[in-house]
Every structure is written in structure tokens, then in C-alpha cells.
Design a protein around this motif. Structure first.
Motif, PDB file in Angstrom:
ATOM      1  N   SER A   1       3.500  10.241  12.632  1.00 29.50           N
ATOM      2  CA  SER A   1       4.310   9.296  12.136  1.00 29.50           C
ATOM      3  C   SER A   1       3.735   8.172  11.673  1.00 29.50           C
ATOM      4  N   LYS A   2       2.511   7.924  12.041  1.00 26.00           N
ATOM      5  CA  LYS A   2       1.641   6.704  11.589  1.00 26.00           C
ATOM      6  C   LYS A   2       1.257   7.107  10.136  1.00 26.00           C
ATOM      7  N   TYR A   3       0.734   8.372  10.013  1.00 26.77           N
ATOM      8  CA  TYR A   3      -0.019   8.601   8.783  1.00 26.77           C
ATOM      9  C   TYR A   3       1.264   9.054   7.698  1.00 26.77           C
ATOM     10  N   ARG A   4       2.490   9.388   8.180  1.00 32.81           N
ATOM     11  CA  ARG A   4       3.664   9.952   7.169  1.00 32.81           C
ATOM     12  C   ARG A   4       4.082   8.421   6.676  1.00 32.81           C
ATOM     13  N   ARG A   5       4.184   7.551   7.521  1.00 33.80           N
ATOM     14  CA  ARG A   5       4.317   5.942   7.012  1.00 33.80           C
ATOM     15  C   ARG A   5       3.461   5.661   5.619  1.00 33.80           C
ATOM     16  N   MET A   6       1.925   6.132   6.145  1.00 30.08           N
ATOM     17  CA  MET A   6       0.896   5.777   4.906  1.00 30.08           C
ATOM     18  C   MET A   6       1.380   6.387   3.687  1.00 30.08           C
ATOM     19  N   LEU A   7       1.955   7.799   3.769  1.00 33.24           N
ATOM     20  CA  LEU A   7       2.353   8.485   2.625  1.00 33.24           C
ATOM     21  C   LEU A   7       3.792   7.997   2.112  1.00 33.24           C
ATOM     22  N   ASN A   8       4.305   7.486   2.717  1.00 30.17           N
ATOM     23  CA  ASN A   8       5.797   6.916   2.266  1.00 30.17           C
ATOM     24  C   ASN A   8       5.245   5.717   1.528  1.00 30.17           C
ATOM     25  N   MET A   9       4.351   4.871   1.998  1.00 30.86           N
ATOM     26  CA  MET A   9       4.208   3.630   1.175  1.00 30.86           C
ATOM     27  C   MET A   9       3.296   3.919   0.079  1.00 30.86           C
ATOM     28  N   GLY A  10       2.794   4.987  -0.362  1.00 30.49           N
ATOM     29  CA  GLY A  10       2.210   5.539  -1.447  1.00 30.49           C
ATOM     30  C   GLY A  10       0.722   5.671  -1.447  1.00 30.49           C
ATOM     31  N   VAL A  11       0.165   5.750  -0.210  1.00 30.88           N
ATOM     32  CA  VAL A  11      -1.227   5.803  -0.168  1.00 30.88           C
ATOM     33  C   VAL A  11      -1.271   7.273  -0.617  1.00 30.88           C
ATOM     34  N   PRO A  12      -2.305   7.788  -1.361  1.00 28.40           N
ATOM     35  CA  PRO A  12      -2.721   8.795  -1.929  1.00 28.40           C
ATOM     36  C   PRO A  12      -2.962   9.778  -0.572  1.00 28.40           C
TER      37      PRO A  12
END
Length: 103
Positions: free
Chosen positions: A25-36
Motif C-alpha cells: 500500500s505504501k508503493y500504491r500510494r506513490m503511484l497514486n500521487m503520480g510517481v512514475p
């Protein structure tokens, strides 16, 4: 019986433990925030995330990434962006770069 939610991933096809899902979920949040996705994958790799977590995160983000096809920069925009990327690479503070972009 095992009534845990760990088998109910974002697409229903992941079989992560509760602990693995918390990590994912930590990494999913990064994706959701627009991190490539490449940057998220690099972060997962450097932090030693299990391949199962990497797969779950990137597969879940696949649909969102596919919907963002219109985010590619034109040649002119890319040229402008590269100027600011160089500034960041030279460790110019991000706030100073933002200020320069607005001026």
C-alpha cells in the motif's frame, strides 16, 4: 476458517499477507500521487521488496498508468522540462526551481 482480507487485492488477483499488503500500500500510494512506475519499481527494488509485492503493486497500477497516455510531453515541452530537471540534478532546491518555472 481463514477470513482475512489478504486475498482481496486491488484487482482481486493478489494473494498477499496482511503484512505484505501493508508494504504494497505504501508503493500504491506513490503511484497514486503520480510517481512514475519506474521510480516506484526502483524504490521497491532498493528496499528489497518481495517479487510478489512488486507484481501486485505494478499490476494494480497498470490500469491507472494506461489511462494516463495523454500525459506525454511534446518536444517543446520536453525541452523546457529538461532545463528544470537539470537544475534539480544540480541540487537546486525544488522551491527555487518552482519559482523559476513561474517567472
Amino acid at each position: 476458517g481463514d477470513n482475512s482480507l489478504h486475498s482481496l487485492g486491488p484487482k482481486g488477483d493478489t494473494d498477499l499477507t496482511t503484512e505484505e499488503d501493508a508494504t504494497a500500500s505504501k508503493y500504491r500510494r506513490m503511484l497514486n500521487m503520480g510517481v512514475p512506475a519506474d521510480a516506484v519499481m526502483h524504490k521497491m527494488t532498493t528496499e528489497g521488496a518481495d517479487a510478489k509485492i512488486v507484481s501486485a503493486v505494478l499490476n494494480a497500477g497498470e490500469i491507472e498508468l494506461n489511462e494516463k497516455n495523454g500525459d506525454e510531453l511534446t518536444e517543446a515541452e520536453e525541452e523546457t522540462a529538461s532545463t528544470y530537471r537539470r537544475m534539480l540534478k544540480m541540487r537546486v532546491p525544488p522551491d527555487a526551481v518552482r519559482h523559476k518555472m513561474k517567472s
